[in-house]
Motif scaffolding. Structure first.
Motif, PDB file in Angstrom:
ATOM      1  N   ARG A   1     -86.759 -38.216  42.716  1.00  0.00           N
ATOM      2  CA  ARG A   1     -86.417 -39.634  42.844  1.00  0.00           C
ATOM      3  C   ARG A   1     -85.308 -40.030  41.871  1.00  0.00           C
ATOM      4  O   ARG A   1     -84.443 -40.848  42.199  1.00  0.00           O
ATOM      5  N   ALA A   2     -85.344 -39.439  40.674  1.00  0.00           N
ATOM      6  CA  ALA A   2     -84.314 -39.743  39.677  1.00  0.00           C
ATOM      7  C   ALA A   2     -82.948 -39.299  40.175  1.00  0.00           C
ATOM      8  O   ALA A   2     -81.936 -39.997  39.987  1.00  0.00           O
ATOM      9  N   LEU A   3     -82.894 -38.131  40.842  1.00  0.00           N
ATOM     10  CA  LEU A   3     -81.608 -37.637  41.343  1.00  0.00           C
ATOM     11  C   LEU A   3     -81.173 -38.357  42.616  1.00  0.00           C
ATOM     12  O   LEU A   3     -79.984 -38.441  42.902  1.00  0.00           O
ATOM     13  N   ILE A   4     -82.141 -38.891  43.356  1.00  0.00           N
ATOM     14  CA  ILE A   4     -81.779 -39.751  44.488  1.00  0.00           C
ATOM     15  C   ILE A   4     -81.131 -41.025  43.953  1.00  0.00           C
ATOM     16  O   ILE A   4     -80.117 -41.496  44.473  1.00  0.00           O
ATOM     17  N   ALA A   5     -81.699 -41.557  42.882  1.00  0.00           N
ATOM     18  CA  ALA A   5     -81.152 -42.770  42.274  1.00  0.00           C
ATOM     19  C   ALA A   5     -79.762 -42.542  41.703  1.00  0.00           C
ATOM     20  O   ALA A   5     -78.915 -43.440  41.724  1.00  0.00           O
ATOM     21  N   SER A   6     -79.503 -41.321  41.210  1.00  0.00           N
ATOM     22  CA  SER A   6     -78.201 -41.021  40.628  1.00  0.00           C
ATOM     23  C   SER A   6     -77.164 -40.665  41.680  1.00  0.00           C
ATOM     24  O   SER A   6     -75.980 -40.500  41.378  1.00  0.00           O
ATOM     25  N   GLY A   7     -77.621 -40.522  42.934  1.00  0.00           N
ATOM     26  CA  GLY A   7     -76.697 -40.235  44.022  1.00  0.00           C
ATOM     27  C   GLY A   7     -76.474 -38.770  44.306  1.00  0.00           C
ATOM     28  O   GLY A   7     -75.668 -38.417  45.172  1.00  0.00           O
ATOM     29  N   GLN A   8     -77.194 -37.893  43.613  1.00  0.00           N
ATOM     30  CA  GLN A   8     -77.012 -36.464  43.859  1.00  0.00           C
ATOM     31  C   GLN A   8     -77.814 -35.967  45.063  1.00  0.00           C
ATOM     32  O   GLN A   8     -77.444 -34.983  45.690  1.00  0.00           O
ATOM     33  N   LEU A   9     -78.920 -36.625  45.340  1.00  0.00           N
ATOM     34  CA  LEU A   9     -79.768 -36.252  46.467  1.00  0.00           C
ATOM     35  C   LEU A   9     -79.946 -37.436  47.407  1.00  0.00           C
ATOM     36  O   LEU A   9     -79.778 -38.592  46.997  1.00  0.00           O
ATOM     37  N   TYR A  10     -80.276 -37.146  48.659  1.00  0.00           N
ATOM     38  CA  TYR A  10     -80.677 -38.211  49.571  1.00  0.00           C
ATOM     39  C   TYR A  10     -81.820 -37.696  50.431  1.00  0.00           C
ATOM     40  O   TYR A  10     -81.897 -36.502  50.739  1.00  0.00           O
ATOM     41  N   SER A  11     -82.703 -38.601  50.773  1.00  0.00           N
ATOM     42  CA  SER A  11     -83.892 -38.237  51.545  1.00  0.00           C
ATOM     43  C   SER A  11     -83.728 -38.672  52.989  1.00  0.00           C
ATOM     44  O   SER A  11     -83.347 -39.820  53.262  1.00  0.00           O
ATOM     45  N   HIS A  12     -83.992 -37.741  53.897  1.00  0.00           N
ATOM     46  CA  HIS A  12     -83.934 -38.035  55.329  1.00  0.00           C
ATOM     47  C   HIS A  12     -85.358 -37.980  55.852  1.00  0.00           C
ATOM     48  O   HIS A  12     -85.972 -36.911  55.901  1.00  0.00           O
ATOM     49  N   GLN A  13     -85.888 -39.142  56.222  1.00  0.00           N
ATOM     50  CA  GLN A  13     -87.287 -39.228  56.617  1.00  0.00           C
ATOM     51  C   GLN A  13     -87.608 -38.275  57.766  1.00  0.00           C
ATOM     52  O   GLN A  13     -86.911 -38.239  58.775  1.00  0.00           O
ATOM     53  N   GLY A  14     -88.662 -37.493  57.563  1.00  0.00           N
ATOM     54  CA  GLY A  14     -89.097 -36.561  58.575  1.00  0.00           C
ATOM     55  C   GLY A  14     -88.361 -35.236  58.553  1.00  0.00           C
ATOM     56  O   GLY A  14     -88.733 -34.312  59.276  1.00  0.00           O
TER      57      GLY A  14
END
Length: 222
Positions: A56-69
């Motif tokens: 979640r921290a790296l999603i917040a920093s823009g390095q990761l993104y989550s694609h539901q499913g």
């Protein structure tokens, strides 16, 4: 004097730092799906909740993104700045208006300041662009040519600002090329000629011609 006590770095932060290091080292290139929550936590040697928070921290920093499913994917090999996040949310035309201003000046300065090493890089990048055999290769070569022009201006701030645009430009470039080609196929040849003229002007040290060629190139993106 009010002094706050220095706290030991949290386990979540350590896990996030290690995950960021792995991404930065190319363990998972941009666009790659990272391991699932359980496997990632095992890899990092932490509990699932800690691994989840690190992601979640790296999603917040823009390095990761989550694609539901589907899962979680690498978006950037480095943390994304607030400027880069704003660029991703901005209208494409606004981004290109700023890019036009930046690159016209970069072309002018490059013609005045280019070195022999810059000339070699520019010519190699132009050749790679003209010989690209797929849209992806073309876009990557195009970005490298424009980066070479900006770097030849020898202004570190200019290079830094341009680099902040790179991912946004790359992500929209394929759509732009497809749209322009559909509306006016001859414009693709005009744009190729403008890039050749730009490199030739920089090599010749002609600042006015470099600015003019950059404007022609940018006009083709409207």
């Amino acid at each position: 004097m009010a002094v706050r006590q220095i706290k030991q770095q949290s386990l979540v932060q350590k896990a996030a730092d290690e995950l960021a290091r792995l991404i930065g080292d190319g363990e998972w290139p941009v666009g790659t799906k990272i391991p699932n929550e359980q496997d990632l936590s095992t890899l990092l040697g932490v509990g699932r909740s800690t691994g989840r928070e690190a992601v979640r921290a790296l999603i917040a920093s823009g390095q990761l993104y989550s694609h539901q499913g589907s899962g979680t994917y690498v978006m950037s090999s480095t943390p994304v700045t607030e400027l880069e996040r704003e660029l991703k949310r901005s209208d494409r035309r606004e981004v290109y208006e700023v890019r036009r201003l930046l690159e016209v000046e970069a072309g002018r300065l490059a013609a005045m300041r280019r070195t022999s090493a810059d000339v070699d890089l520019l010519q190699a990048a132009l050749e790679a662009r003209e010989n690209a055999s797929t849209p992806t290769e073309f876009v990557d070569a195009d970005m490298e040519l424009h980066r070479a022009v900006v770097n030849a201006a020898h202004n570190s701030v200019l290079s830094m600002v341009f680099d902040s645009f790179i991912e946004t430009l790359r992500n929209s470039a394929l759509d732009v090329i497809t749209d322009v080609a559909a509306r006016d196929p001859e414009s693709i040849d005009d744009e190729a000629a403008a890039h050749r003229d730009l490199v030739e002007a920089i090599v010749a040290g002609d600042a006015d011609a470099a600015s003019a060629a950059t404007r022609r190139n940018m006009d083709g993106l409207d």
